[in-house]
Design an enzyme around this catalytic site. Structure first.
Site, PDB file in Angstrom:
ATOM      1  N   GLU A  46      69.758  24.532  46.518  1.00 10.59           N
ATOM      2  CA  GLU A  46      71.227  24.317  45.883  1.00 10.59           C
ATOM      3  C   GLU A  46      71.576  25.865  45.708  1.00 10.59           C
ATOM      4  O   GLU A  46      70.868  26.807  45.345  1.00 10.59           O
ATOM      5  CB  GLU A  46      70.957  23.569  44.641  1.00 10.59           C
ATOM      6  CG  GLU A  46      72.280  23.367  43.949  1.00 10.59           C
ATOM      7  CD  GLU A  46      72.111  22.514  42.743  1.00 10.59           C
ATOM      8  OE1 GLU A  46      73.394  21.737  42.515  1.00 10.59           O
ATOM      9  OE2 GLU A  46      71.265  22.484  42.096  1.00 10.59           O
ATOM     10  N   LYS A 118      78.212  17.779  46.257  1.00 15.07           N
ATOM     11  CA  LYS A 118      77.461  16.830  45.211  1.00 15.07           C
ATOM     12  C   LYS A 118      78.417  15.905  44.377  1.00 15.07           C
ATOM     13  O   LYS A 118      79.113  16.336  43.858  1.00 15.07           O
ATOM     14  CB  LYS A 118      76.960  18.065  44.278  1.00 15.07           C
ATOM     15  CG  LYS A 118      75.947  17.487  43.331  1.00 15.07           C
ATOM     16  CD  LYS A 118      75.336  18.681  42.550  1.00 15.07           C
ATOM     17  CE  LYS A 118      74.208  18.165  41.539  1.00 15.07           C
ATOM     18  NZ  LYS A 118      73.730  19.536  40.869  1.00 15.07           N
ATOM     19  N   CYS A 159      70.055  18.102  44.384  1.00 18.05           N
ATOM     20  CA  CYS A 159      69.396  18.222  42.949  1.00 18.05           C
ATOM     21  C   CYS A 159      69.493  16.899  41.942  1.00 18.05           C
ATOM     22  O   CYS A 159      68.941  15.956  42.293  1.00 18.05           O
ATOM     23  CB  CYS A 159      70.169  19.326  42.491  1.00 18.05           C
ATOM     24  SG  CYS A 159      69.111  20.215  40.836  1.00 18.05           S
TER      25      CYS A 159
END
Length: 292
Positions: A46, A118, A159
């Site tokens: 990330e 995300k 993540c």
């Protein structure tokens, strides 16, 4: 599946800095090393381009997807090395007020095959005083993404998404054999939950899980956990990093997905259910665009 369907996956573990240029230099060096080790698919963590906690500094260095120097360089590198290059995410300009945390899967021809924003924002206060408000700077995504590799379908996440198992089941039910979790886990949360959650996602779905991680003490004084992982569908750890930047490689046999799912066919056993009253509907849940 025959031996021809196997491939080599590499997790590139980085310690991204404050500025895109030195971070790109670090990333390119490690990706080249992964290719030298025979990797067909290479994943970076990330925010591979920069880790900025200061909003003013972040927005000074953000570029749009069209203008981002790192993305252009990584596309050229994938084409040169003839690999599938998965840039775990880049911080990019979305609007004057918001950035986006966007993952890119780049093909051996240098073309972007898929991108993913995300969905889940890391907004937490940790014991000991660490506090993060990702939603203050970043626009969350709304759409789960699957793409095709020569060896099967791959599902993209980033993540903090890891803590939302429904996303991974949905990707697996949509045909994903591989799940990706490029990350920048904090040391504190990583020590407690990283291995357990990643192995659980693999076991629950019968998928391989690829998770390249940020590692160590960064220029912004944030400390990330490292321990990049490649996990098999039965939950075995095939490769693991430590706390320093590096490259971690494993041979992937996609037929292991079918073996695991035949042994425990839980993806076929899911049933719709209701929650008995008087449980209220949580007010933090909302309809995601495109869902029914």
């Amino acid at each position: 599946m025959s031996a021809e369907n196997t491939f080599t996956a590499a997790m590139v573990q980085m310690r991204t800095g404050l500025l895109p240029e030195p971070s790109l230099e670090q990333g390119v060096k490690l990706i080249r090393e992964a290719a030298r080790q025979g990797a067909d698919y290479v994943q970076t963590p990330e925010v591979s381009n920069m880790m900025q906690l200061n909003r003013k500094a972040l927005f000074e260095h953000l570029a749009t997807e069209e203008d981002d120097v790192s993305l252009k360089a990584y596309r050229a590198l994938a084409k040169e090395l003839k690999i599938y290059l998965h840039i775990g995410s880049l911080a990019l300009r979305f609007s004057p007020e918001k950035a986006v945390n966007r993952s890119f899967l780049i093909g051996p021809d240098g073309a972007v095959r898929a991108s993913y924003d995300k969905i889940h924002m890391f907004d937490i206060d940790l014991p000991g005083g660490e506090s993060y408000r990702e939603s203050a700077n970043y626009q969350p995504g709304e759409t789960a993404v699957i793409s095709e590799l020569p060896w099967g379908r791959i599902g993209l996440t980033i993540c903090y998404d890891l803590r939302f198992p429904a996303l991974y089941r949905a990707l697996a039910e949509a045909g994903a054999l591989f799940l990706t979790v490029p990350s920048a886990f904090t040391r504190k949360t990583g020590e407690a939950h990283w291995h357990v959650l990643l192995r659980a996602r693999a076991i629950e779905t019968g998928c391989f899980v690829f998770a390249a991680a940020q590692a160590g003490l960064h220029e912004n004084k944030r400390e990330t956990y490292g321990h990049s992982l490649i996990i098999a569908p039965w939950g075995e750890v095939l490769a693991e990093g430590g706390v320093e930047p590096g490259v971690f490689v494993a041979k992937i046999d996609p037929s292991k997905v079918e073996t695991a799912r035949k042994a425990v066919p839980s993806l076929q056993h899911g049933r719709r259910f209701s929650v008995a009253e008087p449980a209220p509907v949580p007010d933090h849940l909302h309809l995601v665009r495109g869902s029914a």
